[in-house]
Design an enzyme around this catalytic site. Structure first.
Site, short mmCIF file in Angstrom:
data_model
loop_
_atom_site.label_atom_id
_atom_site.label_comp_id
_atom_site.label_asym_id
_atom_site.label_seq_id
_atom_site.Cartn_x
_atom_site.Cartn_y
_atom_site.Cartn_z
N PRO A 85 -5.13 -7.07 11.50
CA PRO A 85 -6.49 -7.17 12.04
C PRO A 85 -7.23 -5.83 11.97
CG PRO A 85 -4.89 -8.00 13.62
CD PRO A 85 -4.12 -7.36 12.53
N GLU A 112 2.93 -8.32 17.37
CA GLU A 112 1.77 -7.42 17.45
C GLU A 112 1.66 -6.56 16.20
OE1 GLU A 112 0.50 -9.14 20.64
OE2 GLU A 112 -0.59 -7.44 19.82
N ARG A 154 -6.63 -16.31 -9.25
CA ARG A 154 -7.67 -17.06 -9.97
C ARG A 154 -8.43 -16.15 -10.95
NH1 ARG A 154 -12.84 -16.59 -8.34
NH2 ARG A 154 -13.42 -18.67 -9.01
N ASP A 169 -18.63 -16.54 -10.35
CA ASP A 169 -18.40 -16.64 -8.91
C ASP A 169 -19.62 -16.24 -8.10
OD1 ASP A 169 -14.99 -15.40 -8.95
OD2 ASP A 169 -15.85 -17.41 -9.13
C1 JEH Z 1 -2.67 -3.00 22.11
C2 JEH Z 1 -2.94 -4.48 22.25
C3 JEH Z 1 -3.71 -4.82 23.45
N1 JEH Z 1 -3.58 -4.93 21.02
C4 JEH Z 1 -4.46 -6.07 21.19
C5 JEH Z 1 -4.98 -6.52 19.88
N2 JEH Z 1 -3.87 -6.83 19.01
C6 JEH Z 1 -4.37 -7.19 17.73
C7 JEH Z 1 -3.41 -8.14 17.06
C8 JEH Z 1 -3.59 -9.48 17.24
C9 JEH Z 1 -2.77 -10.39 16.57
C10 JEH Z 1 -1.76 -9.93 15.74
C11 JEH Z 1 -0.89 -10.90 15.04
N3 JEH Z 1 -0.54 -10.41 13.72
C12 JEH Z 1 0.67 -9.90 13.40
C13 JEH Z 1 0.64 -9.53 12.07
C14 JEH Z 1 -0.64 -9.82 11.56
C15 JEH Z 1 -1.25 -9.65 10.33
C16 JEH Z 1 -2.57 -10.00 10.17
C17 JEH Z 1 -3.30 -10.52 11.24
C18 JEH Z 1 -4.74 -10.82 11.10
N4 JEH Z 1 -5.48 -11.28 12.13
N5 JEH Z 1 -6.76 -11.40 11.72
C19 JEH Z 1 -6.87 -11.01 10.44
N6 JEH Z 1 -8.05 -10.99 9.70
C20 JEH Z 1 -5.60 -10.64 10.00
C21 JEH Z 1 -5.37 -10.20 8.67
N7 JEH Z 1 -5.31 -9.89 7.54
C22 JEH Z 1 -2.68 -10.72 12.48
C23 JEH Z 1 -1.37 -10.36 12.63
C24 JEH Z 1 -1.56 -8.58 15.58
C25 JEH Z 1 -2.41 -7.68 16.25
C26 JEH Z 1 -2.99 -5.72 18.81
C27 JEH Z 1 -2.51 -5.21 20.12
#
Ligand code: JEH
Length: 239
Positions: A85, A112, A154, A169
């Protein structure tokens, strides 16, 4: 091109072997490997995560597991892509860059995320991109990898049939695509725009350009400002 994906949910990547992507694999246009991260665990519980230093919610993925996995899967010409994220936004331009790579490895985190030292260590040996597919929160990286792999594959020569080319595209001219129509001519009292049945291709092209401009101004006005100098002619400016 070779693509490898490391994940604790290998079955999540089964769609890579379906439809267009599956045909690209069958035709030898790409090689795809999906690897279960737990194959690099050694404890009876096959643990891949642990509590975060400094406290906070959730768990973090262990470097001692990810390190050996990436050591084995990555090669001399690998670009490592880590969905997160907190990543740099994934764009069509990046898809084109990735389509030119010899070997892409995607590291799918869960919980996380992955211990940062895994990325920092890999960056000592290869290019590493931490990338996000959008401003919303997923549960892991696998869905993001499916999106990125489809956007990249693609673009490879021969993947899209003759009926479609990636050059047409959305975003190829910086604008969103306008509306599309097919038979019947009238459906639920909604008619196809007359111009598209006129046979006048100059008019059709102009109409499609106007529709693309109007849609872009309405839905993504920020894209207008990103158009290269001179992209808009005097007719466009009347739209
Ligand atoms: C400190 C504490 C309060 N923080 C609070 C906010 N948290 C944010 C957080 C939330 C969920 C996840 C779940 N997760 C695990 C691996 C992973 C890879 C991609 C994605 C991902 N989400 N959205 C996208 N566009 C992505 C992409 N590309 C999500 C992933 C990971 C991280 C991180 C921790």
């Amino acid at each position: 091109m070779r693509l490898d994906v490391v994940t604790i949910f290998p079955e999540y990547l089964d769609p890579l072997r379906a439809a267009l992507l599956g045909r690209a694999i069958d035709r030898g246009l790409i090689e795809v490997g999906v690897h279960d991260l737990r194959n690099w665990t050694h404890d009876v519980h096959r643990a891949v995560d642990d509590a975060p230093y400094g406290g906070g919610p959730g768990m973090v993925m262990k470097p001692q597991i990810w390190g050996p996995a990436l050591d084995e899967v990555c090669g001399e010409n690998t670009r490592l892509v880590v969905p997160t994220p907190a990543g740099r936004p994934f764009t069509q331009a990046m898809a084109h860059q990735y389509a030119a790579e010899e070997h892409l490895v995607f590291a799918c985190g869960r919980y996380e995320g992955i211990d940062q030292r895994v990325i920092d260590d890999a960056a000592r040996r290869m290019p590493v991109d931490e990338v996000s597919i959008g401003d919303y929160v997923l549960v892991g990286g696998e869905a993001a990898v499916l999106v990125m792999v489809e956007a990249v594959v693609r673009l490879l020569p021969g993947v899209l049939g003759n009926s479609r080319s990636a050059e047409e595209d959305s975003f190829s001219d910086g604008l969103l695509e306008g509306p599309s129509y097919t038979r019947p001519e009238v459906w639920r009292d909604l008619a196809v725009p007359d111009v598209l049945r006129s046979g006048n291709h100059a008019l059709i092209d102009r109409w499609r350009r106007d529709q693309a401009l109007e849609r872009t101004v309405r839905r993504r006005p920020e894209l207008i400002g990103l158009l290269p100098e001179g992209s808009l002619d005097k007719h466009d400016l009347k739209v």
